[in-house]
Design a protein around this motif. Sequence first.
Motif, PDB file in Angstrom:
ATOM      1  N   PRO A  80       0.821  -1.220   0.000  1.00 31.82           N
ATOM      2  CA  PRO A  80       0.000   0.000   0.000  1.00 31.82           C
ATOM      3  C   PRO A  80       0.849   1.261   0.000  1.00 31.82           C
ATOM      4  O   PRO A  80       1.969   1.278   0.518  1.00 31.82           O
ATOM      5  CB  PRO A  80      -0.829  -0.118   1.281  1.00 31.82           C
ATOM      6  CG  PRO A  80      -0.059  -1.046   2.154  1.00 31.82           C
ATOM      7  CD  PRO A  80       0.659  -1.997   1.247  1.00 31.82           C
ATOM      8  N   ALA A  81       0.294   2.315  -0.578  1.00 31.64           N
ATOM      9  CA  ALA A  81       1.006   3.594  -0.656  1.00 31.64           C
ATOM     10  C   ALA A  81       0.972   4.337   0.664  1.00 31.64           C
ATOM     11  O   ALA A  81       1.781   5.238   0.899  1.00 31.64           O
ATOM     12  CB  ALA A  81       0.401   4.457  -1.759  1.00 31.64           C
ATOM     13  N   ALA A  82       0.020   3.994   1.527  1.00 26.02           N
ATOM     14  CA  ALA A  82      -0.088   4.621   2.848  1.00 26.02           C
ATOM     15  C   ALA A  82      -0.379   3.541   3.867  1.00 26.02           C
ATOM     16  O   ALA A  82      -0.872   2.457   3.530  1.00 26.02           O
ATOM     17  CB  ALA A  82      -1.190   5.681   2.853  1.00 26.02           C
ATOM     18  N   ARG A  83      -0.099   3.839   5.118  1.00 30.81           N
ATOM     19  CA  ARG A  83      -0.312   2.829   6.151  1.00 30.81           C
ATOM     20  C   ARG A  83      -1.764   2.758   6.631  1.00 30.81           C
ATOM     21  O   ARG A  83      -2.126   1.813   7.330  1.00 30.81           O
ATOM     22  CB  ARG A  83       0.628   3.070   7.337  1.00 30.81           C
ATOM     23  CG  ARG A  83       2.053   2.646   7.010  1.00 30.81           C
ATOM     24  CD  ARG A  83       2.884   2.429   8.263  1.00 30.81           C
ATOM     25  NE  ARG A  83       4.200   1.887   7.907  1.00 30.81           N
ATOM     26  CZ  ARG A  83       4.511   0.609   7.901  1.00 30.81           C
ATOM     27  NH1 ARG A  83       3.595  -0.285   8.222  1.00 30.81           N
ATOM     28  NH2 ARG A  83       5.722   0.201   7.565  1.00 30.81           N
ATOM     29  N   THR A  84      -2.567   3.707   6.286  1.00 32.86           N
ATOM     30  CA  THR A  84      -3.998   3.618   6.576  1.00 32.86           C
ATOM     31  C   THR A  84      -4.720   3.250   5.295  1.00 32.86           C
ATOM     32  O   THR A  84      -4.613   3.949   4.285  1.00 32.86           O
ATOM     33  CB  THR A  84      -4.538   4.941   7.124  1.00 32.86           C
ATOM     34  OG1 THR A  84      -3.859   5.257   8.347  1.00 32.86           O
ATOM     35  CG2 THR A  84      -6.032   4.845   7.404  1.00 32.86           C
ATOM     36  N   VAL A  85      -5.428   2.125   5.328  1.00 36.44           N
ATOM     37  CA  VAL A  85      -6.148   1.645   4.153  1.00 36.44           C
ATOM     38  C   VAL A  85      -7.603   1.402   4.516  1.00 36.44           C
ATOM     39  O   VAL A  85      -7.957   1.247   5.691  1.00 36.44           O
ATOM     40  CB  VAL A  85      -5.514   0.349   3.590  1.00 36.44           C
ATOM     41  CG1 VAL A  85      -4.080   0.607   3.146  1.00 36.44           C
ATOM     42  CG2 VAL A  85      -5.559  -0.772   4.629  1.00 36.44           C
ATOM     43  N   ARG A  86      -8.434   1.354   3.488  1.00 34.57           N
ATOM     44  CA  ARG A  86      -9.862   1.138   3.681  1.00 34.57           C
ATOM     45  C   ARG A  86     -10.339   0.020   2.769  1.00 34.57           C
ATOM     46  O   ARG A  86      -9.715  -0.267   1.736  1.00 34.57           O
ATOM     47  CB  ARG A  86     -10.632   2.432   3.417  1.00 34.57           C
ATOM     48  CG  ARG A  86     -10.454   3.450   4.525  1.00 34.57           C
ATOM     49  CD  ARG A  86     -11.166   4.768   4.262  1.00 34.57           C
ATOM     50  NE  ARG A  86     -11.217   5.567   5.474  1.00 34.57           N
ATOM     51  CZ  ARG A  86     -10.184   6.275   5.945  1.00 34.57           C
ATOM     52  NH1 ARG A  86      -9.035   6.291   5.271  1.00 34.57           N
ATOM     53  NH2 ARG A  86     -10.303   6.959   7.070  1.00 34.57           N
ATOM     54  N   PRO A  87     -11.451  -0.595   3.106  1.00 32.24           N
ATOM     55  CA  PRO A  87     -11.976  -1.655   2.244  1.00 32.24           C
ATOM     56  C   PRO A  87     -12.327  -1.123   0.869  1.00 32.24           C
ATOM     57  O   PRO A  87     -12.662   0.049   0.700  1.00 32.24           O
ATOM     58  CB  PRO A  87     -13.210  -2.158   3.002  1.00 32.24           C
ATOM     59  CG  PRO A  87     -13.581  -1.052   3.932  1.00 32.24           C
ATOM     60  CD  PRO A  87     -12.301  -0.371   4.289  1.00 32.24           C
ATOM     61  N   VAL A  88     -12.260  -2.027  -0.121  1.00 27.81           N
ATOM     62  CA  VAL A  88     -12.528  -1.623  -1.501  1.00 27.81           C
ATOM     63  C   VAL A  88     -13.839  -2.179  -2.022  1.00 27.81           C
ATOM     64  O   VAL A  88     -14.293  -1.785  -3.102  1.00 27.81           O
ATOM     65  CB  VAL A  88     -11.380  -2.068  -2.423  1.00 27.81           C
ATOM     66  CG1 VAL A  88     -10.070  -1.400  -2.013  1.00 27.81           C
ATOM     67  CG2 VAL A  88     -11.217  -3.595  -2.411  1.00 27.81           C
ATOM     68  N   ALA A  89     -14.462  -3.090  -1.267  1.00 27.47           N
ATOM     69  CA  ALA A  89     -15.720  -3.682  -1.722  1.00 27.47           C
ATOM     70  C   ALA A  89     -16.465  -4.275  -0.537  1.00 27.47           C
ATOM     71  O   ALA A  89     -15.871  -4.583   0.507  1.00 27.47           O
ATOM     72  CB  ALA A  89     -15.460  -4.765  -2.766  1.00 27.47           C
ATOM     73  N   VAL A 121     -21.966  -7.012   7.887  1.00 33.82           N
ATOM     74  CA  VAL A 121     -21.385  -6.657   6.604  1.00 33.82           C
ATOM     75  C   VAL A 121     -19.951  -7.175   6.574  1.00 33.82           C
ATOM     76  O   VAL A 121     -19.190  -6.978   7.528  1.00 33.82           O
ATOM     77  CB  VAL A 121     -21.431  -5.133   6.356  1.00 33.82           C
ATOM     78  CG1 VAL A 121     -20.708  -4.363   7.455  1.00 33.82           C
ATOM     79  CG2 VAL A 121     -20.848  -4.779   4.992  1.00 33.82           C
ATOM     80  N   THR A 122     -19.608  -7.893   5.508  1.00 34.72           N
ATOM     81  CA  THR A 122     -18.239  -8.377   5.320  1.00 34.72           C
ATOM     82  C   THR A 122     -17.550  -7.483   4.304  1.00 34.72           C
ATOM     83  O   THR A 122     -18.002  -7.367   3.153  1.00 34.72           O
ATOM     84  CB  THR A 122     -18.216  -9.834   4.846  1.00 34.72           C
ATOM     85  OG1 THR A 122     -18.807 -10.662   5.852  1.00 34.72           O
ATOM     86  CG2 THR A 122     -16.787 -10.298   4.587  1.00 34.72           C
ATOM     87  N   LEU A 123     -16.500  -6.847   4.748  1.00 33.33           N
ATOM     88  CA  LEU A 123     -15.766  -5.877   3.934  1.00 33.33           C
ATOM     89  C   LEU A 123     -14.512  -6.521   3.362  1.00 33.33           C
ATOM     90  O   LEU A 123     -13.794  -7.251   4.056  1.00 33.33           O
ATOM     91  CB  LEU A 123     -15.400  -4.665   4.780  1.00 33.33           C
ATOM     92  CG  LEU A 123     -16.601  -3.941   5.408  1.00 33.33           C
ATOM     93  CD1 LEU A 123     -16.134  -2.926   6.446  1.00 33.33           C
ATOM     94  CD2 LEU A 123     -17.437  -3.254   4.328  1.00 33.33           C
ATOM     95  N   ASP A 124     -14.258  -6.216   2.117  1.00 30.88           N
ATOM     96  CA  ASP A 124     -13.141  -6.795   1.377  1.00 30.88           C
ATOM     97  C   ASP A 124     -12.083  -5.723   1.155  1.00 30.88           C
ATOM     98  O   ASP A 124     -12.353  -4.704   0.523  1.00 30.88           O
ATOM     99  CB  ASP A 124     -13.662  -7.323   0.040  1.00 30.88           C
ATOM    100  CG  ASP A 124     -12.582  -7.945  -0.838  1.00 30.88           C
ATOM    101  OD1 ASP A 124     -11.415  -8.031  -0.392  1.00 30.88           O
ATOM    102  OD2 ASP A 124     -12.914  -8.333  -1.975  1.00 30.88           O
ATOM    103  N   PHE A 125     -10.878  -5.959   1.693  1.00 29.50           N
ATOM    104  CA  PHE A 125      -9.780  -5.018   1.492  1.00 29.50           C
ATOM    105  C   PHE A 125      -9.042  -5.255   0.168  1.00 29.50           C
ATOM    106  O   PHE A 125      -8.089  -4.542  -0.139  1.00 29.50           O
ATOM    107  CB  PHE A 125      -8.809  -5.091   2.664  1.00 29.50           C
ATOM    108  CG  PHE A 125      -9.326  -4.389   3.899  1.00 29.50           C
ATOM    109  CD1 PHE A 125      -8.945  -3.088   4.185  1.00 29.50           C
ATOM    110  CD2 PHE A 125     -10.214  -5.021   4.759  1.00 29.50           C
ATOM    111  CE1 PHE A 125      -9.425  -2.432   5.310  1.00 29.50           C
ATOM    112  CE2 PHE A 125     -10.701  -4.372   5.885  1.00 29.50           C
ATOM    113  CZ  PHE A 125     -10.310  -3.077   6.158  1.00 29.50           C
ATOM    114  N   GLY A 126      -9.457  -6.254  -0.579  1.00 32.60           N
ATOM    115  CA  GLY A 126      -8.920  -6.473  -1.913  1.00 32.60           C
ATOM    116  C   GLY A 126      -7.623  -7.246  -1.963  1.00 32.60           C
ATOM    117  O   GLY A 126      -7.226  -7.718  -3.030  1.00 32.60           O
ATOM    118  N   LYS A 127      -6.956  -7.389  -0.841  1.00 33.16           N
ATOM    119  CA  LYS A 127      -5.699  -8.126  -0.756  1.00 33.16           C
ATOM    120  C   LYS A 127      -5.406  -8.386   0.713  1.00 33.16           C
ATOM    121  O   LYS A 127      -6.104  -7.887   1.609  1.00 33.16           O
ATOM    122  CB  LYS A 127      -4.561  -7.326  -1.384  1.00 33.16           C
ATOM    123  CG  LYS A 127      -4.313  -5.957  -0.741  1.00 33.16           C
ATOM    124  CD  LYS A 127      -3.301  -5.162  -1.547  1.00 33.16           C
ATOM    125  CE  LYS A 127      -3.176  -3.726  -1.029  1.00 33.16           C
ATOM    126  NZ  LYS A 127      -2.308  -2.909  -1.903  1.00 33.16           N
TER     127      LYS A 127
END
Length: 730
Positions: A80-89, A121-127
């Motif tokens: 990731p480009a930043a250390r804080t990430v959010r779900p994508v789907a 809700v199940t959140l997908d971080f994409g990786k």
Amino acid sequence: MSNTTEPGAGPNRRALLRAGAATVVVAAGMRSVTAEAVPAGTAPKGGAAPQPGGQDHGGASGSGHRAAPSGTWDRFKLSPAARTVRPVAVHTTTGSIDNPKYLIQKSGSAHTRLNGAGASVTLDFGKEVGGYVTLTFGDASDSNQTIGLTYSELSTFISTTSSDGSNGGSNNEPPVTYAVAPAGRLSTQTSVPTGGTDSAGTPVSQLRGGFRYLTVVNQTAGAVDLTDVSLDIVFAPNVADLRAYPNYFSCDDDLLTRVWYAGAYTVQTNIVASNQGRVWGPPNVGWNNGARIGESGDTVLVDGAKRDRTVWPGDLGISVLTDYVSLGDMQTVRNSLQTLYNHQASNGALPYAGPAVNFIGNSDAYHLWTLIGTASYLQFSGDTAWATGIYPKFKKALDYITAKIGSNGLMSVTAAADWARADADGENLEANAIMYRTLLTADTFARAAGDTATAAACVTKAVALKAAIEAGGYWDASAGLYRDKPGSTLYPQDGNSLAVWFGLVDDATRTAAISKALTARWTKVGALTPEKSASSVHPFPGGMEVHAHFQAGLDSNALDLIRLEWGYMLNAAQGTASTFWEGYRTDGSSDYSGSYMSASHGWSTGPTSALTFYLLGIAPDADGAPTYRVAPHPGGVGHAEGQLTTPVGVIAASWQDRGPSGFDLSVDAPSGAVSEIAVPVQDSKNYVVRVDNKTAWDRTSRAYSARVDGGYMVLTGVPAGSRTVTVRKR
């Protein structure tokens, strides 16, 4: 430690071992011929070669290496480009949910609402990701509500009632529950859980090291409004920019390039803070990732992101190579090795696993892997100061394990814990192949320490071991494979692969036979691993097999296996789309107790180093000397480029395979780093080889001691400067 390792020691040693120890000892005084290459910091010329750039920084190596140049390959980076990430789907929902996609799209005024118990809700971080979760709640949430969190690496194990297994005991990991405050915020790093864990008193223990899917489930009857969900990434805490790799790889087969970067990312998720390991013994309920597992420096290289989060020496046999060719984080490798040596027993035995597990002296194979890792660290880092300090412990460990070599020249395993293979005791092939590699690298390591007597003894033992395998009834010509033990009906993937990769067998006809026989056992999801079970596909020995195919000169077999097995893991619908799995079955299911399987396991990243060492062609000396060989193995690929950061600077290469028309190779390396350059030549009688337009070969050697060796034109003594080697028809 005196820096007395002679450049160029390794390339001839395997051939010399055929002639016996006396020949090797005599040849030791001849290790002085090196080829000069070009200064670090300039790009290979020709084709699509990159222009190196970047500045010194706290990049992905954690040690201030200059970043690799940018290029089209950057789109394959998963860090990731930043250390804080959010779900994508949003993956799935259960129960009554309003506006589930708000958390992804952040449009409109209506937040995501979980209405009543069981709404989720199940959140997908994409990786694959890992760290601490933060949830923000809307002010319209009802009071006195509770939510639960579950995690999963694979979609197969998404559940509202349990996370995938990780604690190593009960694996009873129900939702970790937290109180909801309207307009409040919850952080799994600081908020105190209300249930689902035996470790509620230490919130930081709820770090979840590896997952792709996060499920948020309402545990109570009211409504909970979610306005934001984010994750603070904690892996590789020693670097400021997770994407600033010092090395890179690219080729015209996108799947192979994806595999290289997925291997790098897998290992990056396995670099953890020294105080964020898995507690052992395991809690009855939930997990606790608050154990100190490193005793030197701030980070260590563990086996898996989710679990075991512990230093395992066998895993380092693959993951150290991956780290070196991509992230270049040798400081973390040193920290991991030092921690293992800190727990050496008084008789010299080294740990099967580091703290907090602290299994000591019950694995001969993993003991050997620590010694190999020690020599690799010196070779890849040039850190003679640490090597000087550790040498007495290394020597004690070497004496301990070589005492298990019998009068017949073979090691008999008495401490049989291993990577989960069956029948790991006695004079098994895998352990003896690892011993052979240990002896060769210990020779170089001991010479660097000035201990020539130990070095010579290691070579003598290696020669005897090789002869004992040849004469001992291991080879089965009808099967084209080695038996695990004389008389055995098991023909192991690990033992046969290591025998070829490590040079225990170097007869070209036999190595080709082994490559062919291993290939015949492939399944639709990868190479069979019969030493685990008749339905096992394990990427740890699978990575060994990839290296073996390359070493046998059957490059297309190696590349086809990477596409098959590692392509399967990357593209499987249930996977992380980013990291490689610990081990699975021929039907694609887990081969490690269901959900307990790690889906981001460094020991499964063997292709990353193989693609740099063979396909790209920048390879360190096979036996530990501080020199490199540039010899591309195209295997049907048309173009590749990349670079490898070494103790003396960057070696970069770029090549184009023109088929019958010829071959172009550009090399850029520090002076003295490259011992020889080799280019594939289809027919030495009908092709001319030139270095910067100077003829090196035209039916006979004209310069650079050009010689034909196994379909390659090998050049030594190439002078410093940016060099282009061309192969053209006469």
